[in-house]
Enzyme design. Sequence first.
Site, PDB file in Angstrom:
ATOM      1  N   LYS A 122       0.815  -1.221   0.000  1.00  0.00           N
ATOM      2  CA  LYS A 122       0.000   0.000   0.000  1.00  0.00           C
ATOM      3  C   LYS A 122       0.853   1.278   0.000  1.00  0.00           C
ATOM      4  CE  LYS A 122      -4.182  -2.054   1.923  1.00  0.00           C
ATOM      5  NZ  LYS A 122      -5.248  -1.976   2.930  1.00  0.00           N
ATOM      6  N   ASP A 126     -10.885   2.249   2.055  1.00  0.00           N
ATOM      7  CA  ASP A 126     -11.164   1.482   3.275  1.00  0.00           C
ATOM      8  C   ASP A 126     -12.069   2.254   4.240  1.00  0.00           C
ATOM      9  OD1 ASP A 126      -9.824  -0.820   2.598  1.00  0.00           O
ATOM     10  OD2 ASP A 126      -7.954  -0.247   3.588  1.00  0.00           O
ATOM     11  N   GLY A 166      -6.448   0.725  17.980  1.00  0.00           N
ATOM     12  CA  GLY A 166      -5.396   0.585  16.987  1.00  0.00           C
ATOM     13  C   GLY A 166      -5.061   1.931  16.376  1.00  0.00           C
ATOM     14  N   GLY A 176      -2.677   1.516   9.787  1.00  0.00           N
ATOM     15  CA  GLY A 176      -3.221   1.996   8.517  1.00  0.00           C
ATOM     16  C   GLY A 176      -4.741   2.040   8.479  1.00  0.00           C
ATOM     17  N   ALA A 177      -5.395   1.049   9.065  1.00  0.00           N
ATOM     18  CA  ALA A 177      -6.864   0.998   9.003  1.00  0.00           C
ATOM     19  C   ALA A 177      -7.472   2.180   9.763  1.00  0.00           C
ATOM     20  CB  ALA A 177      -7.364  -0.330   9.560  1.00  0.00           C
ATOM     21  N   GLY A 231     -15.701  -7.211   9.866  1.00  0.00           N
ATOM     22  CA  GLY A 231     -15.408  -6.294   8.763  1.00  0.00           C
ATOM     23  C   GLY A 231     -15.728  -6.815   7.375  1.00  0.00           C
TER      24      GLY A 231
HETATM   25  P1  NDP Z   1      -1.342  -2.216  11.076  1.00  0.00           P
HETATM   26  O1  NDP Z   1      -0.312  -3.283  11.111  1.00  0.00           O
HETATM   27  O2  NDP Z   1      -1.105  -0.971  10.307  1.00  0.00           O
HETATM   28  O3  NDP Z   1      -1.653  -1.753  12.600  1.00  0.00           O
HETATM   29  C1  NDP Z   1      -1.884  -2.715  13.577  1.00  0.00           C
HETATM   30  C2  NDP Z   1      -2.378  -2.039  14.854  1.00  0.00           C
HETATM   31  O4  NDP Z   1      -2.845  -3.079  15.730  1.00  0.00           O
HETATM   32  C3  NDP Z   1      -1.332  -1.249  15.608  1.00  0.00           C
HETATM   33  O5  NDP Z   1      -1.939  -0.088  16.142  1.00  0.00           O
HETATM   34  C4  NDP Z   1      -0.921  -2.215  16.737  1.00  0.00           C
HETATM   35  O6  NDP Z   1      -0.522  -1.570  17.919  1.00  0.00           O
HETATM   36  C5  NDP Z   1      -2.223  -2.915  17.002  1.00  0.00           C
HETATM   37  N1  NDP Z   1      -2.087  -4.254  17.601  1.00  0.00           N
HETATM   38  C6  NDP Z   1      -1.512  -5.352  17.050  1.00  0.00           C
HETATM   39  N2  NDP Z   1      -1.621  -6.410  17.875  1.00  0.00           N
HETATM   40  C7  NDP Z   1      -2.304  -5.973  18.966  1.00  0.00           C
HETATM   41  C8  NDP Z   1      -2.729  -6.602  20.178  1.00  0.00           C
HETATM   42  N3  NDP Z   1      -2.492  -7.886  20.411  1.00  0.00           N
HETATM   43  N4  NDP Z   1      -3.394  -5.854  21.099  1.00  0.00           N
HETATM   44  C9  NDP Z   1      -3.655  -4.537  20.857  1.00  0.00           C
HETATM   45  N5  NDP Z   1      -3.270  -3.889  19.727  1.00  0.00           N
HETATM   46  C10 NDP Z   1      -2.599  -4.610  18.800  1.00  0.00           C
HETATM   47  O7  NDP Z   1      -2.694  -2.941  10.594  1.00  0.00           O
HETATM   48  P2  NDP Z   1      -3.900  -2.299   9.787  1.00  0.00           P
HETATM   49  O8  NDP Z   1      -4.282  -1.023  10.455  1.00  0.00           O
HETATM   50  O9  NDP Z   1      -3.595  -2.297   8.345  1.00  0.00           O
HETATM   51  O10 NDP Z   1      -5.048  -3.399   9.988  1.00  0.00           O
HETATM   52  C11 NDP Z   1      -5.680  -3.582  11.240  1.00  0.00           C
HETATM   53  C12 NDP Z   1      -6.764  -4.629  11.109  1.00  0.00           C
HETATM   54  O11 NDP Z   1      -7.806  -4.162  10.267  1.00  0.00           O
HETATM   55  C13 NDP Z   1      -6.272  -5.958  10.511  1.00  0.00           C
HETATM   56  O12 NDP Z   1      -6.787  -7.026  11.273  1.00  0.00           O
HETATM   57  C14 NDP Z   1      -6.873  -5.975   9.121  1.00  0.00           C
HETATM   58  O13 NDP Z   1      -7.186  -7.277   8.692  1.00  0.00           O
HETATM   59  C15 NDP Z   1      -8.147  -5.155   9.320  1.00  0.00           C
HETATM   60  N6  NDP Z   1      -8.575  -4.510   8.082  1.00  0.00           N
HETATM   61  C16 NDP Z   1      -9.799  -4.833   7.582  1.00  0.00           C
HETATM   62  C17 NDP Z   1     -10.240  -4.271   6.402  1.00  0.00           C
HETATM   63  C18 NDP Z   1     -11.578  -4.661   5.869  1.00  0.00           C
HETATM   64  O14 NDP Z   1     -11.866  -4.379   4.688  1.00  0.00           O
HETATM   65  N7  NDP Z   1     -12.442  -5.282   6.667  1.00  0.00           N
HETATM   66  C19 NDP Z   1      -9.418  -3.309   5.651  1.00  0.00           C
HETATM   67  C20 NDP Z   1      -8.168  -2.964   6.309  1.00  0.00           C
HETATM   68  C21 NDP Z   1      -7.768  -3.571   7.469  1.00  0.00           C
HETATM   69  P3  NDP Z   1       0.975  -0.982  18.099  1.00  0.00           P
HETATM   70  O15 NDP Z   1       1.000   0.303  17.323  1.00  0.00           O
HETATM   71  O16 NDP Z   1       1.112  -0.761  19.566  1.00  0.00           O
HETATM   72  O17 NDP Z   1       1.899  -2.028  17.564  1.00  0.00           O
END
Ligand code: NDP
Length: 276
Positions: A66, A102, A127, A130-131, A242
């Site tokens: 992306k 998104d 979170g 990116g989302a 989602g």
């Molecule tokens: P990123 O990798 O950009 O960000 C991940 C985030 O999740 C970070 O803020 C991270 O925190 C946090 N995180 C990870 N593990 C944990 C945990 N165990 N407990 C608490 N926080 C946690 O991911 P995206 O933003 O791209 O995606 C997030 C979710 O959204 C994914 O599951 C993805 O599948 C879903 N998604 C769904 C879409 C849809 O069309 N339905 C489209 C886009 C995304 P930290 O910063 O502290 O590491």
Amino acid sequence: MTDRYAVIGNPIAQSKSPQIHSAFAKVTGQDIDYTKLLAPLGGFAAAVDAFRAAGGRGMNVTAPFKLDAFAYATDLAPSAQMAGAVNALKFEGDKVHAENFDGVGLVRDLVHNLGCPIKGRRVLILGAGGATRGALLPLLAEQPAELVIVNRTVSKAQALAALAQQHQSGKVPVHAAAYADVVGVFDVVLNASSSSLTAELPPLPPSVFSPDCLAYDLTYGKGLTPFLKLAQQAGVTRLADGVGMLAEQAAEAFAWWRGVRPDTAGVIQQLTVPLV
Ligand code: NDP
């Protein structure tokens, strides 16, 4: 000649996009060919160049490309600029138009499909990746009473809250918090962390859910995730994942490419995994 589209990623086998866009093409009577494209890491630009040279008209972009797509684009839509990432491309001559659908897909699922208005409600989003970044402006455009971003790494939530305030000149209060510091109850709680991909429970106090709250996990196809289970145990009955967001962002891309917006109900039904 049939117009060609593709989804590009690495890995790509798991992608539902060909299934979704083929269904959209069928219901709208559009003649398109939509395939999966596996590009090697570091090989995004070469793979897209080759696809365009072979007559490709547009692409969906998934992990980990992306940001590469953001760099490759010649014309970035405001949604892509705000998200800092691109999930759809349209090729017109030398122009590479780029969008990020998104956030608009999420809001459309919440408001239209699930009948959950955002206006005047308190929204909590988990979170700061990116989302969440992509969802900020579409959520704020609905004028919630307040938006709180909670993240494990608080500095990332703070940076996104500041970015959001800057883009909408403070009309909606946006705050950042650590999980331990979230106070009050919320009408809409969105899990935009990736915790559900690894079946982990974010350290969220169950007191955040109001009795008539909607708990929504952006991760899809995982059934009742630990986050949704926490909400259920706290008395929440309105639970969603989602899958609708996935279908709606795809419908936005399809409409952008083809000029006709498909109905998403059939695709959502096909892809829904029961929340049990
Ligand atoms: P990123 O990798 O950009 O960000 C991940 C985030 O999740 C970070 O803020 C991270 O925190 C946090 N995180 C990870 N593990 C944990 C945990 N165990 N407990 C608490 N926080 C946690 O991911 P995206 O933003 O791209 O995606 C997030 C979710 O959204 C994914 O599951 C993805 O599948 C879903 N998604 C769904 C879409 C849809 O069309 N339905 C489209 C886009 C995304 P930290 O910063 O502290 O590491």
